[in-house]
Motif scaffolding. Structure first.
Motif, PDB file in Angstrom:
ATOM      1  N   GLY A  43       0.787  -1.264  -0.020  1.00  0.00           N
ATOM      2  CA  GLY A  43      -0.108   0.041  -0.036  1.00  0.00           C
ATOM      3  C   GLY A  43       1.044   1.467   0.083  1.00  0.00           C
ATOM      4  N   MET A  44       2.014   1.220   0.597  1.00  0.00           N
ATOM      5  CA  MET A  44       2.954   2.326   0.973  1.00  0.00           C
ATOM      6  C   MET A  44       3.391   2.657  -0.389  1.00  0.00           C
ATOM      7  SD  MET A  44       4.284   2.566   4.644  1.00  0.00           S
ATOM      8  CE  MET A  44       5.010   0.925   4.846  1.00  0.00           C
ATOM      9  N   LEU A  45       4.048   1.597  -1.092  1.00  0.00           N
ATOM     10  CA  LEU A  45       4.663   1.479  -2.342  1.00  0.00           C
ATOM     11  C   LEU A  45       3.675   2.125  -3.615  1.00  0.00           C
ATOM     12  CD1 LEU A  45       7.401   0.470  -3.530  1.00  0.00           C
ATOM     13  CD2 LEU A  45       6.296  -1.554  -4.248  1.00  0.00           C
ATOM     14  N   LYS A  46       2.518   1.550  -3.436  1.00  0.00           N
ATOM     15  CA  LYS A  46       1.433   2.163  -4.504  1.00  0.00           C
ATOM     16  C   LYS A  46       0.920   3.518  -4.231  1.00  0.00           C
ATOM     17  CE  LYS A  46      -1.246  -2.324  -5.671  1.00  0.00           C
ATOM     18  NZ  LYS A  46      -2.386  -2.760  -5.593  1.00  0.00           N
ATOM     19  N   ALA A  47       0.791   3.992  -2.940  1.00  0.00           N
ATOM     20  CA  ALA A  47       0.805   5.293  -2.865  1.00  0.00           C
ATOM     21  C   ALA A  47       1.653   6.183  -3.130  1.00  0.00           C
ATOM     22  CB  ALA A  47       0.448   5.549  -1.071  1.00  0.00           C
ATOM     23  N   ARG A  48       3.107   5.844  -2.894  1.00  0.00           N
ATOM     24  CA  ARG A  48       4.024   6.703  -3.095  1.00  0.00           C
ATOM     25  C   ARG A  48       4.310   6.723  -4.962  1.00  0.00           C
ATOM     26  NH1 ARG A  48       8.475   3.575  -1.092  1.00  0.00           N
ATOM     27  NH2 ARG A  48       7.306   3.400   0.815  1.00  0.00           N
ATOM     28  N   HIS A  49       3.887   5.623  -5.499  1.00  0.00           N
ATOM     29  CA  HIS A  49       4.140   5.839  -6.948  1.00  0.00           C
ATOM     30  C   HIS A  49       2.818   6.092  -7.666  1.00  0.00           C
ATOM     31  CE1 HIS A  49       8.327   4.846  -6.705  1.00  0.00           C
ATOM     32  NE2 HIS A  49       8.002   4.084  -5.705  1.00  0.00           N
ATOM     33  N   HIS A  50       1.655   6.192  -6.892  1.00  0.00           N
ATOM     34  CA  HIS A  50       0.394   6.629  -7.524  1.00  0.00           C
ATOM     35  C   HIS A  50      -0.180   5.435  -8.242  1.00  0.00           C
ATOM     36  CE1 HIS A  50       1.393  10.785  -6.143  1.00  0.00           C
ATOM     37  NE2 HIS A  50       2.506  10.653  -6.948  1.00  0.00           N
ATOM     38  N   LEU A  51      -0.117   4.295  -7.766  1.00  0.00           N
ATOM     39  CA  LEU A  51      -0.449   3.210  -8.505  1.00  0.00           C
ATOM     40  C   LEU A  51      -2.163   3.115  -7.887  1.00  0.00           C
ATOM     41  CD1 LEU A  51       2.260   0.770  -8.341  1.00  0.00           C
ATOM     42  CD2 LEU A  51       1.552   1.927 -10.389  1.00  0.00           C
ATOM     43  N   ARG A  93      -9.090  -1.171   1.525  1.00  0.00           N
ATOM     44  CA  ARG A  93      -9.528   0.072   2.139  1.00  0.00           C
ATOM     45  C   ARG A  93      -8.261   0.640   2.932  1.00  0.00           C
ATOM     46  NH1 ARG A  93     -11.538   1.094   6.949  1.00  0.00           N
ATOM     47  NH2 ARG A  93     -10.873  -0.863   7.885  1.00  0.00           N
ATOM     48  N   HIS A  94      -7.624  -0.241   3.303  1.00  0.00           N
ATOM     49  CA  HIS A  94      -6.349   0.405   3.958  1.00  0.00           C
ATOM     50  C   HIS A  94      -5.313   1.190   2.921  1.00  0.00           C
ATOM     51  CE1 HIS A  94      -5.961  -3.047   7.462  1.00  0.00           C
ATOM     52  NE2 HIS A  94      -7.032  -2.173   7.370  1.00  0.00           N
ATOM     53  N   HIS A  95      -5.343   0.560   1.739  1.00  0.00           N
ATOM     54  CA  HIS A  95      -4.544   1.329   0.583  1.00  0.00           C
ATOM     55  C   HIS A  95      -5.219   2.628   0.287  1.00  0.00           C
ATOM     56  CE1 HIS A  95      -2.280  -2.508  -0.139  1.00  0.00           C
ATOM     57  NE2 HIS A  95      -2.889  -2.705  -1.373  1.00  0.00           N
ATOM     58  N   GLU A  96      -6.520   2.725   0.367  1.00  0.00           N
ATOM     59  CA  GLU A  96      -7.109   3.845   0.070  1.00  0.00           C
ATOM     60  C   GLU A  96      -6.950   5.170   0.948  1.00  0.00           C
ATOM     61  OE1 GLU A  96     -10.898   2.327  -2.790  1.00  0.00           O
ATOM     62  OE2 GLU A  96     -11.338   2.563  -0.421  1.00  0.00           O
ATOM     63  N   THR A  97      -6.865   4.599   2.317  1.00  0.00           N
ATOM     64  CA  THR A  97      -6.416   5.411   3.388  1.00  0.00           C
ATOM     65  C   THR A  97      -4.964   5.714   3.355  1.00  0.00           C
ATOM     66  OG1 THR A  97      -7.856   4.156   4.790  1.00  0.00           O
ATOM     67  CG2 THR A  97      -6.165   5.458   5.863  1.00  0.00           C
ATOM     68  N   LEU A  98      -3.923   4.951   3.085  1.00  0.00           N
ATOM     69  CA  LEU A  98      -2.454   5.277   2.846  1.00  0.00           C
ATOM     70  C   LEU A  98      -2.557   6.345   1.556  1.00  0.00           C
ATOM     71  CD1 LEU A  98      -0.885   2.068   3.193  1.00  0.00           C
ATOM     72  CD2 LEU A  98      -0.490   3.876   4.522  1.00  0.00           C
ATOM     73  N   ALA A  99      -3.204   6.079   0.606  1.00  0.00           N
ATOM     74  CA  ALA A  99      -3.320   7.131  -0.932  1.00  0.00           C
ATOM     75  C   ALA A  99      -3.721   8.352  -0.253  1.00  0.00           C
ATOM     76  CB  ALA A  99      -4.003   6.310  -2.084  1.00  0.00           C
TER      77      ALA A  99
END
Ligand SMILES: O=C(O)C(=O)C[C@]1(C(=O)O)C=C[C@@H](O)C=C1
Length: 110
Positions: A43-51, A93-99
């Motif tokens: 999730g952190m990787l995706k958020a950082r790279h706008h995935l 849901r967690h990924h969305e919060t991180l993003a």
């Protein structure tokens, strides 16, 4: 064998089975905790790279694989699919919060 003996045998069998159920439930909790540690990093990787938080193609492959594993383990594949979907929905849901809280402009190589 008296009624009292039977009751004691049943009680002992129930206690033995419940001991195993408690061990299995503990293993499930520990495995889920490890899985969420991994998905937190994803999730952190995706958020950082706008995935995007969700990857439906990856999910389709996971479901297909899990259904096959369930069948060979004599577990209901529909149940395995429902369980995976339930877990993945929580991960998304967690990924969305991180993003939503991600640094909007990560530096080079971030
Ligand atoms: O593999 C990913 O891309 C993840 O974000 C992990 C995960 C999962 O929990 O397995 C969650 C969301 C995606 O839609 C697919 C899979």
């Amino acid at each position: 064998m008296t009624t009292r003996d039977i009751d004691e045998n049943v009680r002992a069998e129930l206690d033995r089975l419940r001991g195993s159920i408690d061990n299995i439930d503990a293993a499930v909790v520990h495995m889920l905790a490890e899985r969420f540690k991994c998905t937190q990093q994803v999730g952190m990787l995706k958020a950082r790279h706008h995935l995007p938080p969700a990857d439906p193609a990856r999910e389709a492959r996971q479901i297909e694989r899990l259904r096959e594993l369930a069948e060979s383990a004599r577990l209901d594949p529909a149940f395995a699919e429902k369980l995976l979907n339930f877990i993945i929905a929580e991960v998304i849901r967690h990924h969305e919060t991180l993003a939503a809280h991600a640094d909007p402009e990560p530096g080079p190589g971030a």
